[in-house]
Scaffold this active site. Structure first.
Site: not given
Ligand SMILES: [Zn+2]
Lengths: 391, 134
Positions: A85, A212, A334, A338
């Site tokens: 990430c 998440c 969030k 992402h």
């Protein structure tokens, strides 16, 4: 090292895309070039972040394909970066280091990812590939699972009820959705409530679905240049005054999961180079892949003492309008979304626009110094960048 | 024995009922099997050594949304072995719906089970499993 600045930045709207990784990056890159008032022939290298294009589009070796689609000079090499990430932040940092060292004057960097092209079980499987495939993955651990374990450890270490930590975590999600409600590029542009978070189904105890980040598609690109070149491209260059990157993990090697050690090392490196302290940072885009991750990050970056960051969102201290460091004014991972290999470049895009005073209703008043924080894998990579509106 | 650091040796150990770690000849610290240098002093003078198969559960989660091919819910836990290094595995023998913060600090026994991996990984492998030491 000579001074390095960011000229044009751009990102696609994050969410679900019908376009390929290559096409999305093309849109972001042309946007960044136009804003830099330059053309493809002016680019000397392409530093492209992408994690999972092989699975998403059946496309490996993406750098060269994007290079050709953009019409970059043949002598401008194309690289693909993969650091889970943290991918795009690492690509941008490397671009900054190369420009700082005088190897290149103008580099196009960023990332692209089309996670939602995979279904949830496949996306979860490919994300888990970033955990140790021999020793971690066979347990069925997932990334929500890693941070869920960190949340339980946090509650245990600081003597909190898990239900009260859950409520504090929910406030992080609510705050980031509030910020994203003002961001036209965000995947989720609507506010949510603490109740909604706590009512959502459990993904990995104690993390609810709305703790998440989503699976997202998107791309973001930035033009990195020497100060001399950058001031010809824009009236408002944003300077990269400090960077840091560190490696660590997996979790068994970072067993106090409340302290992500590579973050402490990387951010110390960046603060030192920039000559600033956490108190000098007006706003920060940090790695809130899960709500607990934001709490760990504001502590690890030095905005709060360890064990004291849990109620910052509930108290409004990290929200727009606060006189402390505003956290994730874009909506964060969030709520902005992402797309993993693009995330770091979108964080940079947000900070650059904020430092230029271009963020409209979510503008952090008087913002001059911002921090980017991106985490990859089970604590494997952390990369930090400190940006400032003056050199 | 000279440590090989290879996954297949770790697997063979588990097949034999042994959890193998690496032991530093210099500072006498145990590190996880795959380490090529001591996790404490950095020395590469390591030997493979059978570890304690007991430890303390430091944290856990219940996975309810799992990767392709796995059936949730199941518990993943982080355990500090009594030899001093950490391992990840599945806590078994309790109903995942009853898992709570009370698990933190509990003593566990460490064993392993065979799991069938998918097309992207290494066939049938041993994975650590933990049971509460009643
Ligand atoms: Zn040693």
């Amino acid at each position: 090292m000579r001074e390095v600045a960011i000229a044009g930045v751009a990102m696609t709207k994050f969410g679900i895309s019908e376009d390929t990784c290559i096409e999305m990056f093309g849109q972001a890159a042309t946007g960044a070039l136009v804003k830099s008032d330059i053309e493809p022939k002016d680019i000397e290298a392409l530093f492209l972040g992408n994690c999972l294009g092989d699975f998403e589009d059946g496309q490996a070796h993406m750098g060269a394909h994007i290079h050709t689609a953009l019409g970059l000079p043949m002598a401008a090499p194309a690289f693909r970066f993969e650091n889970a990430c943290a991918t795009a932040t690492v690509a941008i940092r490397q671009a900054a280091l190369m420009v700082g060292a005088g190897i290149y004057d103008v580099v196009l960097a960023g990332g692209t990812e089309r996670v939602a092209a995979m279904d949830t079980p496949m996306a979860t499987r490919t994300f888990a590939m970033a955990s140790n495939s021999c020793y971690s993955a066979p347990t069925g651990i997932t990334f929500p699972g890693v941070f869920a374990m960190a949340a339980h450890m946090y509650a245990g270490k600081y003597g909190m009820d898990i239900s009260s930590l859950s409520e504090y975590m929910a406030h992080v999600s609510v705050k980031n959705h509030f910020h994203a409600s003002m961001n036209p590029k965000a995947q989720f542009q609507k506010e949510i409530s603490v109740e909604k978070v706590l009512e959502s189904f459990m993904v990995a105890d104690p993390l609810h679905f709305l703790d998440c980040c989503p699976f997202s598609d998107g791309a973001s690109a930035v033009v990195i240049a020497s100060k001399e070149k950058a001031v010809q491209m824009t009236d408002k260059p944003v300077y990269i005054i400090g960077t840091g990157q560190a490696a660590g993990g997996p979790v068994i090697n970072n067993p106090d999961m409340t302290r992500i050690k590579p973050r402490e090392v990387a951010s110390a490196m960046a603060y030192k180079e920039a000559g600033v302290t956490p108190g000098d940072i007006d706003l920060c885009e940090l790695h809130d892949c899960f709500t607990i991750a934001e709490i760990l990050a504001i502590e690890g970056l030095g905005f709060y003492e360890f064990g004291k960051g849990y109620d910052a969102a509930k108290k409004g201290e990290t929200r727009l309008g606060s006189d402390r460091t505003v956290i994730n004014p874009s909506g964060g991972l969030k709520a902005k979304g992402h797309p993993i290999g693009a995330t770091g470049a979108a964080q940079v895009t947000e900070i650059v626009e904020q430092l230029r005073g271009e963020s409209k209703e979510r503008q952090v008043e008087g913002a001059r110094t911002g921090l980017v924080d991106t985490l990859g894998g089970e604590f494997g990579t952390v990369c930090n960048l400190i940006l400032r509106s003056y050199a | 024995m000279k440590h090989q650091h290879l996954f297949k040796d770790y697997q063979q150990g588990l097949e034999n009922g042994e959890l193998i770690g690496v032991y530093c000849k210099k500072c006498k610290t145990f590190s996880f099997h795959s380490s090529l240098s001591c996790s404490k002093c950095g020395s590469m003078d390591l030997v493979g050594k059978v570890s304690e198969k007991s430890g303390t559960l430091e944290t856990f989660t219940v996975i309810r949304v799992a990767a392709e091919g796995l059936t949730p819910p199941f518990i993943v836990a982080l355990v500090r072995t009594d030899s001093g290094f950490h391992v990840m595995g599945n806590l078994e023998g309790i109903d995942p719906s009853s898992a709570s913060m009370d698990l933190l600090g509990k003593q566990v026994k460490i064993s392993s089970k065979k799991v069938t991996r998918d097309r992207y990984s290494q066939g049938v492998t041993h994975c650590l499993s933990f049971t509460l030491d009643q």
